[in-house]
Motif scaffolding. Structure first.
Motif, short mmCIF file in Angstrom:
data_model
loop_
_atom_site.label_atom_id
_atom_site.label_comp_id
_atom_site.label_asym_id
_atom_site.label_seq_id
_atom_site.Cartn_x
_atom_site.Cartn_y
_atom_site.Cartn_z
N HIS A 1 34.55 57.87 35.06
CA HIS A 1 33.64 57.08 34.23
C HIS A 1 32.78 56.13 35.07
O HIS A 1 32.08 55.27 34.50
N GLY A 2 32.80 56.28 36.39
CA GLY A 2 31.90 55.53 37.25
C GLY A 2 32.42 54.21 37.76
O GLY A 2 31.66 53.43 38.35
N TYR A 3 33.71 53.95 37.59
CA TYR A 3 34.32 52.70 38.07
C TYR A 3 35.16 53.01 39.31
O TYR A 3 36.30 53.47 39.20
N HIS A 4 34.60 52.77 40.49
CA HIS A 4 35.21 53.22 41.74
C HIS A 4 35.86 52.10 42.54
O HIS A 4 36.42 52.37 43.61
N ARG A 5 35.82 50.87 42.08
CA ARG A 5 36.35 49.74 42.85
C ARG A 5 37.27 48.90 41.98
O ARG A 5 37.10 47.69 41.87
N GLN A 6 38.25 49.54 41.35
CA GLN A 6 39.11 48.86 40.39
C GLN A 6 40.57 48.78 40.85
O GLN A 6 41.44 48.42 40.07
N ILE A 7 40.82 49.09 42.12
CA ILE A 7 42.19 49.09 42.64
C ILE A 7 42.48 47.74 43.30
O ILE A 7 41.73 47.30 44.17
N LEU A 8 43.56 47.09 42.90
CA LEU A 8 43.95 45.83 43.50
C LEU A 8 44.52 46.05 44.91
O LEU A 8 44.92 47.18 45.26
N PRO A 9 44.56 45.01 45.74
CA PRO A 9 45.07 45.17 47.11
C PRO A 9 46.45 45.82 47.15
O PRO A 9 47.31 45.53 46.32
N TYR B 1 53.14 20.74 45.52
CA TYR B 1 52.69 20.51 46.89
C TYR B 1 51.88 21.67 47.46
O TYR B 1 51.39 21.58 48.59
N ARG B 2 51.70 22.74 46.72
CA ARG B 2 51.05 23.93 47.28
C ARG B 2 49.88 24.44 46.44
O ARG B 2 48.85 24.82 46.97
N GLY B 3 50.05 24.53 45.11
CA GLY B 3 48.98 25.06 44.27
C GLY B 3 49.11 24.60 42.84
O GLY B 3 50.22 24.33 42.36
N MET B 4 47.98 24.50 42.15
CA MET B 4 47.96 24.01 40.77
C MET B 4 46.99 24.87 39.96
O MET B 4 45.86 25.13 40.40
N MET B 5 47.43 25.32 38.78
CA MET B 5 46.52 26.06 37.91
C MET B 5 45.44 25.12 37.39
O MET B 5 45.72 24.04 36.91
N VAL B 6 44.18 25.58 37.51
CA VAL B 6 43.05 24.75 37.11
C VAL B 6 42.23 25.36 35.98
O VAL B 6 41.42 24.67 35.36
N GLU B 7 42.42 26.65 35.72
CA GLU B 7 41.71 27.31 34.63
C GLU B 7 42.62 28.35 33.99
O GLU B 7 43.44 28.96 34.69
N LYS B 8 42.47 28.56 32.68
CA LYS B 8 43.18 29.66 32.03
C LYS B 8 42.23 30.37 31.08
O LYS B 8 41.29 29.78 30.55
N ASP B 9 42.50 31.66 30.91
CA ASP B 9 41.70 32.51 30.03
C ASP B 9 40.23 32.50 30.42
O ASP B 9 39.33 32.46 29.56
N THR B 10 39.96 32.57 31.72
CA THR B 10 38.61 32.69 32.26
C THR B 10 38.59 33.85 33.25
O THR B 10 39.64 34.28 33.74
N PRO B 11 37.42 34.39 33.58
CA PRO B 11 37.36 35.47 34.57
C PRO B 11 37.91 35.02 35.92
O PRO B 11 37.67 33.90 36.36
N ILE B 12 38.64 35.93 36.57
CA ILE B 12 39.21 35.67 37.88
C ILE B 12 38.89 36.84 38.80
O ILE B 12 38.29 37.84 38.37
N ARG B 13 39.30 36.73 40.05
CA ARG B 13 39.11 37.82 41.00
C ARG B 13 40.38 37.95 41.85
O ARG B 13 40.91 36.95 42.34
N ILE B 14 40.85 39.18 42.00
CA ILE B 14 41.94 39.48 42.91
C ILE B 14 41.45 40.57 43.86
O ILE B 14 41.07 41.65 43.41
N GLY B 15 41.44 40.26 45.15
CA GLY B 15 40.82 41.18 46.09
C GLY B 15 39.34 41.31 45.76
O GLY B 15 38.64 40.32 45.58
N GLU B 16 38.87 42.54 45.64
CA GLU B 16 37.47 42.79 45.30
C GLU B 16 37.27 43.07 43.81
O GLU B 16 36.15 43.41 43.39
N VAL B 17 38.32 42.90 43.02
CA VAL B 17 38.26 43.30 41.61
C VAL B 17 38.13 42.08 40.71
O VAL B 17 38.96 41.17 40.76
N ALA B 18 37.10 42.08 39.89
CA ALA B 18 36.95 41.05 38.86
C ALA B 18 37.83 41.40 37.68
O ALA B 18 37.89 42.56 37.26
N ILE B 19 38.52 40.41 37.14
CA ILE B 19 39.40 40.61 35.99
C ILE B 19 39.03 39.60 34.93
O ILE B 19 39.10 38.39 35.15
N ALA B 20 38.62 40.09 33.77
CA ALA B 20 38.29 39.24 32.63
C ALA B 20 39.44 39.27 31.64
O ALA B 20 40.16 40.27 31.54
#
Length: 220
Positions: free
Chosen positions: A28-36, A144-163
């Protein structure tokens, strides 16, 4: 074949696998949908499948009061069949998931969890059979390491956008993301491929050559 989103999700759930979905995405033309490839299941026998609920993290280095509020709000709001996806920017020093969040998510009948960060409490998670896919294993808490700052918004993992609402499909082969707008078409195609592969496998097991089976079924 069923023709509604809910119907195709229900029909696909017992059979789904990342490889035929990846093939369907290509078709279906989606060639960059694989996560790392570094993102792996805590238990190789588990399958991740469902619409995404998303959260994103920022790096911190100090103790912050109420650091878990947004994270707790996301987990407590999970609906049956949803996949909780937390993006850390591939920072595996941030470990947002463990046994207690898995216990709550499983009670809510969520479909699993995914992060490019880290997870802990592996023995307990494996024992409960809850699908957790993670970029690393670490005993570290987010404080001391990380804090969630947004929820239910678009994100990116590797080269893949996730809505929010995109369909996550993961197993021991890897994880792919199906855009929500294309989910009905892609999953319908994937189901057809799964059916075709079963028929081709039966022919191969009956002695048909690979060349003959490929000519008949057009699958590989």
């Amino acid at each position: 074949m069923t023709d509604s989103f809910d119907d195709i999700i229900a029909a696909a759930r017992p059979l789904i696998a990342s490889a035929p979905v990846c093939d369907a995405l290509d078709e279906h033309g989606y060639h960059r949908q694989i996560l790392p490839a570094s993102i792996r299941p805590v238990d190789d026998g588990t399958v991740l499948f469902g619409p995404a609920r998303t959260g994103s993290y920022k790096v911190i280095h100090e103790r912050i009061a109420n650091i878990y509020d947004l994270e707790i709000a996301l987990v407590d709001d999970l609906k049956p069949g949803e996949v909780c996806v937390m993006a850390t920017g591939a920072n595996t020093a941030i470990g947002p998931w463990g046994e207690l969040l898995s216990t709550r998510a499983r009670y809510l009948e969520a479909a699993g969890f995914l992060t490019d960060g880290a997870a802990r409490d592996v023995v307990a998670i494996r024992a409960m059979g809850f699908p957790v896919f993670t970029g690393a294993l670490s005993p570290a808490d987010t404080q001391y390491r990380g804090m969630m700052v947004e929820k239910d918004t678009p994100i990116r993992i590797g080269e893949v956008a996730i809505a929010p609402g995109d369909i996550i499909v993961g197993d021991v082969d890897g994880v792919v993301v199906v855009p929500r707008a294309a989910a009905l078409a892609v999953l319908s195609t994937a189901m057809g491929k799964i059916t075709g592969e079963r028929r081709m496998r039966a022919d191969l097991e009956a002695g048909m050559s690979l060349a003959e089976a490929f000519a008949k079924h057009g699958l590989l």
